[in-house]
Design an enzyme around this catalytic site. Structure first.
Site, PDB file in Angstrom:
ATOM      1  N   LYS A  12       0.868  -1.027  -0.011  1.00 46.79           N
ATOM      2  CA  LYS A  12      -0.040   0.119  -0.164  1.00 46.79           C
ATOM      3  C   LYS A  12       0.732   1.182   0.029  1.00 46.79           C
ATOM      4  O   LYS A  12       1.938   0.984   0.360  1.00 46.79           O
ATOM      5  CB  LYS A  12      -0.950   0.300   1.206  1.00 46.79           C
ATOM      6  N   ASP A 143      -2.608  -2.058   9.841  1.00 41.97           N
ATOM      7  CA  ASP A 143      -2.730  -2.027   8.393  1.00 41.97           C
ATOM      8  C   ASP A 143      -3.191  -3.341   7.791  1.00 41.97           C
ATOM      9  O   ASP A 143      -3.475  -3.344   6.690  1.00 41.97           O
ATOM     10  CB  ASP A 143      -1.291  -1.676   7.774  1.00 41.97           C
TER      11      ASP A 143
HETATM   12  O1  C5P Z   1      -0.754  -1.591  14.758  1.00 43.78           O
HETATM   13  P1  C5P Z   1       0.753  -1.936  14.138  1.00 43.78           P
HETATM   14  O2  C5P Z   1       1.154  -2.976  15.277  1.00 43.78           O
HETATM   15  O3  C5P Z   1       1.051  -2.062  13.024  1.00 43.78           O
HETATM   16  O4  C5P Z   1       1.562  -0.590  14.799  1.00 43.78           O
HETATM   17  C1  C5P Z   1       2.979  -0.742  15.005  1.00 43.78           C
HETATM   18  C2  C5P Z   1       3.162   0.815  15.656  1.00 43.78           C
HETATM   19  O5  C5P Z   1       3.011   1.777  14.948  1.00 43.78           O
HETATM   20  C3  C5P Z   1       2.555   0.663  16.813  1.00 43.78           C
HETATM   21  O6  C5P Z   1       3.026  -0.052  18.288  1.00 43.78           O
HETATM   22  C4  C5P Z   1       2.535   2.352  17.295  1.00 43.78           C
HETATM   23  O7  C5P Z   1       3.854   2.599  17.673  1.00 43.78           O
HETATM   24  C5  C5P Z   1       2.669   2.676  15.856  1.00 43.78           C
HETATM   25  N1  C5P Z   1       1.248   3.371  15.483  1.00 43.78           N
HETATM   26  C6  C5P Z   1       0.866   4.306  16.168  1.00 43.78           C
HETATM   27  N2  C5P Z   1      -0.626   4.553  15.408  1.00 43.78           N
HETATM   28  C7  C5P Z   1      -1.299   3.982  14.744  1.00 43.78           C
HETATM   29  C8  C5P Z   1      -0.569   3.059  14.192  1.00 43.78           C
HETATM   30  C9  C5P Z   1       0.507   2.428  14.427  1.00 43.78           C
HETATM   31  O8  C5P Z   1       1.361   5.108  16.931  1.00 43.78           O
HETATM   32  N3  C5P Z   1      -2.639   4.317  14.392  1.00 43.78           N
END
Ligand code: C5P
Length: 303
Positions: A12, A143
């Site tokens: 993406k 994502d």
């Molecule tokens: O959800 P995911 O595990 O992919 O997110 C990885 C990291 O990215 C989270 O631990 C956070 O630090 C950051 N993140 C965030 N806000 C979001 C998505 C991700 O701060 N909406």
């Protein structure tokens, strides 16, 4: 024919990424316009054929920097799906054929997880509905739901609450990959130290997509994480400038970076930009929108 089930995992880009303040749970409220790209990896699931204490008997990836243990999101996706299904599954092995850069800001790991959900779901006696898959996906990562669905969508909340966005036309991208990835949490943490105003409106992007106007889309592209990624990797400024000099309508950092994505007027222009940047960086071209995770025809499965 080999006994395996394969699914395509699409990358993406964020056409718009507005990042609100840090929440109490460590995440940020986002307003994101995602577009799925033709750039993809393949996830291949094969019956292990040997006893294993865990559902996933082994995971292999053909790119460096990918964890090959239970911390891999594809591994977690397989276990989460098996648990939710209530079915007892035979042990499997997972092979990741990576076309999407690792830690590149293109949701490569999330896309692997989404493709694993689709592939393994297709082997169940009672496959789970798309809504249940989306639930599992949201628990796996912000994502993952988008990479399950693909196309062009607005994501809010952590990025997992999705609504379709009308998009006409096909968009041509050149992509420049960095040798070393960037950690998403680090980029968000860097952003939290910066004095800034969140840019939450995606109106200009939505209008450009409706009109199939690549020039207007180029002008409207926006990424709140770009300032943080550039602060951690100042050399990305040069990459963006070089791509724009080579004829791109506009270059931006993709998501949390360090991949730089260049929107181009047409396929020839994208080839030209990729070729010029290709002297210094690994590059690719891609088109969007593309589908979400898709099980490939010709997969066979018998255990
Ligand atoms: O959800 P995911 O595990 O992919 O997110 C990885 C990291 O990215 C989270 O631990 C956070 O630090 C950051 N993140 C965030 N806000 C979001 C998505 C991700 O701060 N909406």
């Amino acid at each position: 024919m080999s006994n395996s089930i394969r699914a395509r995992a699409h990358a993406k880009v964020n056409l718009h990424l507005g990042v609100g303040p840090l929440r109490n749970d460590g995440y940020h409220d986002l307003v994101s316009v995602f577009q799925s790209l033709s750039l993809s990896s393949i996830v291949e699931i094969t019956p292990a054929g040997t006893p294993s204490a865990s559902l996933v008997a082994g995971l292999r990836a053909d790119a460096p920097g990918v964890p090959e243990d239970a911390s891999n999101l594809a591994w977690k996706a397989a276990e989460a799906l098996a648990q939710r299904s209530g079915e007892t599954l035979e042990p499997i092995t997972i092979a990741l054929h990576k076309g999407i850069p690792v830690a590149g800001g293109m949701a490569g790991g999330s896309a692997d997880a989404a493709a694993t959900l689709k592939a393994l779901n297709a082997t169940l006696q009672r496959p789970l509905s798309q809504n249940v898959l989306l639930d599992i996906a949201a628990e796996l990562g912000s994502d993952v739901p988008f990479t399950l669905l693909g196309e062009t969508r607005v994501g809010t909340g952590r990025g997992e609450a999705l609504a379709p966005l009308l998009s006409r036309g096909e968009y041509h991208w050149a992509l420049a990959f960095a040798k070393q990835g960037l950690s998403t949490p680090e980029v968000f943490a860097k952003l939290d130290t910066m004095d800034r105003e969140p840019h939450l409106s995606y109106e200009a992007v939505a209008q450009a997509l409706l009109k199939a106007d690549a020039n207007a889309l180029a002008a409207a592209l926006h990424n709140d994480l770009q300032a943080a990624a550039l602060s951690l990797r100042p050399e990305l400024r040069k990459v963006i400038a070089m791509g724009e000099r080579a004829g791109a309508l506009r270059g931006i950092v993709s998501g949390s970076g360090p991949t730089c994505a260049f929107l181009c007027a047409d396929a020839d222009a994208a080839q030209e930009v990729a070729a010029e940047l290709g002297v210094y960086y690994r590059t690719a071209t891609a088109t969007g929108p593309a589908p979400g995770a898709t099980v490939l025809e010709g997969s066979t499965w018998s255990i």
